[in-house]
Scaffold this active site. Structure first.
Site, mmCIF file in Angstrom:
data_model
loop_
_atom_site.group_PDB
_atom_site.id
_atom_site.type_symbol
_atom_site.label_atom_id
_atom_site.label_comp_id
_atom_site.label_asym_id
_atom_site.label_seq_id
_atom_site.Cartn_x
_atom_site.Cartn_y
_atom_site.Cartn_z
ATOM 1 N N GLY A 181 0.823 -1.194 0.000
ATOM 2 C CA GLY A 181 0.000 0.000 0.000
ATOM 3 C C GLY A 181 0.861 1.249 0.000
ATOM 4 O O GLY A 181 1.978 1.249 0.511
ATOM 5 N N HIS B 266 3.652 4.323 3.157
ATOM 6 C CA HIS B 266 4.795 3.877 3.963
ATOM 7 C C HIS B 266 6.109 4.469 3.449
ATOM 8 O O HIS B 266 7.181 3.951 3.752
ATOM 9 C CB HIS B 266 4.894 2.355 3.932
ATOM 10 C CG HIS B 266 3.619 1.670 4.243
ATOM 11 N ND1 HIS B 266 2.961 1.875 5.423
ATOM 12 C CD2 HIS B 266 2.850 0.809 3.524
ATOM 13 C CE1 HIS B 266 1.847 1.164 5.425
ATOM 14 N NE2 HIS B 266 1.753 0.510 4.282
ATOM 15 N N LYS C 175 5.282 -8.371 2.140
ATOM 16 C CA LYS C 175 4.989 -8.222 3.560
ATOM 17 C C LYS C 175 3.774 -9.065 3.900
ATOM 18 O O LYS C 175 2.801 -9.107 3.127
ATOM 19 C CB LYS C 175 4.723 -6.747 3.892
ATOM 20 C CG LYS C 175 5.887 -5.833 3.481
ATOM 21 C CD LYS C 175 5.846 -4.452 4.112
ATOM 22 C CE LYS C 175 4.665 -3.599 3.703
ATOM 23 N NZ LYS C 175 4.518 -3.425 2.242
ATOM 24 N N HIS D 20 -0.427 0.315 9.337
ATOM 25 C CA HIS D 20 -1.600 0.687 8.548
ATOM 26 C C HIS D 20 -2.647 1.372 9.395
ATOM 27 O O HIS D 20 -3.828 1.341 9.076
ATOM 28 C CB HIS D 20 -2.231 -0.542 7.902
ATOM 29 C CG HIS D 20 -1.339 -1.212 6.932
ATOM 30 N ND1 HIS D 20 -0.500 -2.232 7.290
ATOM 31 C CD2 HIS D 20 -1.125 -0.986 5.613
ATOM 32 C CE1 HIS D 20 0.187 -2.615 6.226
ATOM 33 N NE2 HIS D 20 -0.157 -1.878 5.215
#
Ligand code: ADP
Ligand code: ADP
Ligand code: MG
Ligand code: MG
Ligand code: MG
Ligand code: MG
Lengths: 330, 216, 330, 216
Positions: free
Chosen positions: A53, A56, A104, A218
């Protein structure tokens, strides 16, 4: 919540344009959403692809370059990318020597990368997956989706990247990645919740005198909430959790990582406590990296990752790297 | 009168599903914020709008074609856990319907079972793990049981919707063991699972589509 | 306000310990509060010293190393260092070729560096001061303390550092520093106020739907407050102010700098707008740097610095540098 | 009876000044937060505590020695704008007193004028620029005028304190033209200058020290 954006819907696309503008050494496909080393595919080299996503940063796009990743696939904010992106990235970096997917351990990332691997294997590309699951805050893997992948991703990407750059074959690159993951443990804390552009308000409520222990990247709440602690106490709590689980051995690589909203000043201060405690416990630190590397947008907080590193891993850690966010030796 | 399960029916369902994701997306995101990463509504909205757009460009002419098309779009536009799970479920369900230009309520049941199998296989979750399966499994059971006891399509879909709704509500007391919510351990108890909730919305869209047709 | 600290009084000392732990290549004197290149004084080389309040990290300590600063003096949080520190740093890096003090234009920094220069000149060290005053938000210098020194400090430190590393004499190093400063302009905005450890609450109130235009890096409020704007509008407003005042000329070096609390994702996004607008206005960008470099603790916001750079300045910008925060070419 | 201006008097002043900085520091920081960088009280507190500690270790035995010692500590412990300004002002004032073991009220006036000159020279500000000078100048004038009209030390210091206070208050409507507050332009109007306020506290500490001695 105010953000430096044009609107929640265009955040990922706009940021990719800005990445391309800042880094002519990267080939950024804003349509397909893949970020590739401009010199890819590098003849004879195992390709390295990661992704996850957005939110990060600098992970993963900031780690594309000589001696680290060949390509990254940024998903929507906090949402794993889709198989099409991963397949496109894999195709772009495949030089016939196979490709390693560094994934991940999140249900979404695992499922999407699996589908991508099936797609590209149909086209004859050999793919090995290295799963990163270093987060000791998730304890009981029988009753969970397993440990999350967090800070150790940086170690895995750097060290597999160095070995691939040296020309090692697919199996060996994947093996060193798995070894790094198995030798690494992470624990993170949050002082504030994260705010995503789409939601526009913090993803969880955190009273002004409490902190979350064992958070992910997250905006998930952690396992436990406590009254605010000092840097020293937080370091102690985190290192207890990590050292309890870390395989025994020699020196460690240490990553003192900011979640995005914590000033570098505090990260260095936190690092002082980490070093003091490791010193007291007789853990030798071979290398230290302090900064915002595996972040969670504007979240205030930090994580500690330790990786037991033999001489070979330290050598690969020290090997030249040239990416937007990590650069040395060249 | 019960509607015919042709491509047009599934396209009307898709429109209803897209509309409900637009309308209820924020609630799904709010649920995901409590025990996840606050994006489930956003994911579903993005996926179903992409599917609607794609299908509008070249409308498939079979039920299977619609479901496969929607599934593919979800796979390539959603990401996250729900993209591959929803997408594969619908794609495989669609494939199981072949290229018939309309299907029977029984064939729809088999397709739904295929969808359940896809989610179980891909995600490795069992009922009770506080996932979308907890709405899917009772819903498909209720649908089949209704058909078995002689109900028509509209009635059976209404039963499926009610069961999905109950199944979603029944996730509240559960502790999550799969997906992101599992990281919370006991703190996941007391919240309704977002994926189970979106399943309930989708099945309800089926039921409403059938009822709307029947009422005409 | 929660921070990753042990208490407000030990922040600077604790962070210096952490800096030392992370960077064995730096000699960190936590007593005297000076951070020095381990190989200083470098024979025959002009020494480069800067310093300022703590809270702008990585500025200045993160820019100590080969090809950039020889020493940095961190003051208390947002408070200029004292002459003793600057004198100690100057003595530590003086190799007989003279020392340049790079001073951001704040009353405190100017006065303290002036007193330090007097002290070391008594000991026979030749000192040249390069004053950095690039912040166009401060307009009327007749009625102010003059423009503040902000983002251009990075350009001045990098480029003087490169020239000094090549062995240029004192006057020439100081001259290129002044040239960089005269060729640079900065404008900054804040989306939130900053919180200092000592005060523990935001230094000014900023409603949740407004932003400050023309802020400094010490939590001072800006010149103007407006309803929240998009990234594109903010870039336009900032670049209007900068280009209005920037000397005409060829290509520019661009720094898109985060104030500390803004995620890298947003900085890249902001960079996209900066590049788009510069493109529309026909300004060519020779080099771009995006990241948190000249910060204001946890403040959310960003600044843009442009520096007109001829071939010589671009060459010096590209020259090898090896510091904690800026590293390339070696 | 008016006290003698010996080293002990200046040490009692230092104690009173340190105490008032501890007590009023937060207010100074708050003032600095409105038009500066929110550290003036912290700076003053750190500086005067360092000065008190240093002087306690080796107490100087002349008024000049005390002021030079305090000034040096402020220079090497405070930083910022106020460190060099306050520090140099006190150091030069102390130097102007030589090594006499006590000084007259008139010599103190000259020392205070030296302090004003030091601040003007170093900082380049003029009265009306909304700086510490706006409390210093009227205060020293009032002190001198009181002496000229026959007042004793205690009374003259009381006049100086009152004038410093008024001078500090009179900075409120001014627009700053020096120091950090000048960056705010017109937005600096309406706030009291922190440096002028700390000057008023220091002069008041002189007045209170004298009065305390006189009352004994
Ligand atoms: N292994 C799994 N099996 C079945 N459903 C799952 C699994 N993991 C997650 N889910 C479902 O996905 C939903 C979350 O979807 P979404 O928020 O879109 O993805 P992500 O968790 O990647 O952010 C959960 O509420 C749950 O119902
Ligand atoms: N040029 C100057 N001349 C005289 N006084 C000044 C000048 N600049 C600043 N000051 C005084 O210093 C005060 C601020 O001190 P302080 O907050 O401790 O330092 P800084 O501004 O460096 O943070 C101001 O309120 C003002 O009274
Ligand atoms: Mg997600
Ligand atoms: Mg989610
Ligand atoms: Mg200050
Ligand atoms: Mg101040």
């Amino acid at each position: 919540m105010k953000m430096l954006i044009n609107g929640p819907d265009t955040v990922v696309a706009d940021a990719l344009r800005g990445l391309a503008d800042a880094h002519p050494e990267l080939a950024v496909d804003t349509e397909k959403r893949v970020v590739v080393r401009r010199d890819a595919p590098v003849a004879g080299k195992v390709g390295l692809v990661s992704g996850g996503g957005t939110g990060h940063e600098p992970l993963h796009s900031g780690f594309v370059g000589h001696g680290m990743l060949d390509a990254a696939c940024p998903g929507e904010v906090f949402t794993s990318p889709v198989p099409d992106q991963m397949a496109a990235a894999t195709a772009a970096v495949s030089a016939g020597a196979g490709v390693v997917h560094i994934v991940k351990n999140y249900t979404g990332d695992v499922l999407n990368f699996k589908m991508a691997a099936e797609l590209v294997e149909d086209d004859g590309v050999e793919v090995e997956q290295v799963l990163v699951d270093d987060d000791v805050a998730v304890t009981d893997s029988l009753y969970t989706a397993g440990r999350r992948g967090t800070g150790a991703t940086l170690f895995v990407e750097k060290i597999t990247g160095a070995l691939a750059q040296e020309g090692a074959p697919l199996a060996q690159v994947a093996a060193v990645g798995r070894k790094v993951n198995e030798s690494s443990r992470t624990f993170g804390v949050a002082l504030t919740a994260v705010t995503t552009p789409a939601k526009g308000s913090p993803t969880f409520d955190l009273p002004s005198d409490e902190l979350e222990l064992g958070i992910g990247i997250h905006g998930e709440p952690g396992r436990e909430r406590r009254k605010m602690m000092t840097a020293r106490e937080i370091a102690e709590f985190s290192l207890d959790a990590i050292l309890d689980d870390l395989p025994p051995g020699g020196p460690v690589l240490a990553l003192v990582n900011g979640m995005g909203g914590t000033p570098l000043l505090e990260l260095y201060l936190f690092n002082a406590e980490v070093h003091r405690i490791l010193g007291e416990r007789g853990v030798q630190v071979a290398r230290t990296l302090v900064g915002n590397y595996v972040t969670s947008l504007d979240m205030a907080g930090a994580s500690i990752t330790l990786c037991r590193a033999d001489d070979e891993l330290v050598r690969l850690w020290d090997a030249p790297v040239n990416t937007p966010a990590l650069r040395w030796g060249m | 009168m019960d509607p015919v399960l042709d491509a047009a029916f599934f396209l009307r369902w898709l429109a209803a599903a897209t509309e409900v994701m637009d309308r209820e997306g924020d609630r799904l995101t709010e649920l995901d914020s409590a025990i996840g990463d606050a994006d489930h509504g956003i994911n579903m909205r993005r996926g179903f709008n992409a599917a609607s757009d794609a299908v509008a460009k070249e409308p498939p002419d079979t039920p299977g074609g619609v479901l496969v098309g929607v599934g593919r779009q979800l796979i390539s536009k959603v990401g996250g856990a729900s993209g591959p799970l929803y997408g594969t479920a619908l794609r495989r369900a669609g494939k199981s319907l072949g290229d018939a230009d309309h299907v029977t309520p029984e064939q729809l049941r088999d397709a739904l079972l295929t969808a359940v199998d896809a989610v179980s296989e891909l995600g490795g979750a069992a009922p009770g793990d506080k996932t979308m399966l907890d709405a899917m499994v009772p819903s498909v059971q209720a649908y089949g049981a209704a058909l078995d006891s002689g109900a028509g399509l509209t009635q059976a879909l209404a039963a499926a919707a009610a069961a999905a709704d109950e199944g979603a509500a029944a996730t509240i007391p559960l502790q999550a063991r799969k997906g992101r919510a599992s990281y919370l351990g006991e703190r996941s108890i007391g919240h309704q699972d977002p994926g189970a909730t979106s399943i309930a919305l989708l099945i309800d869209a089926f039921a409403r589509t059938a009822k709307g047709d029947a009422d005409e």
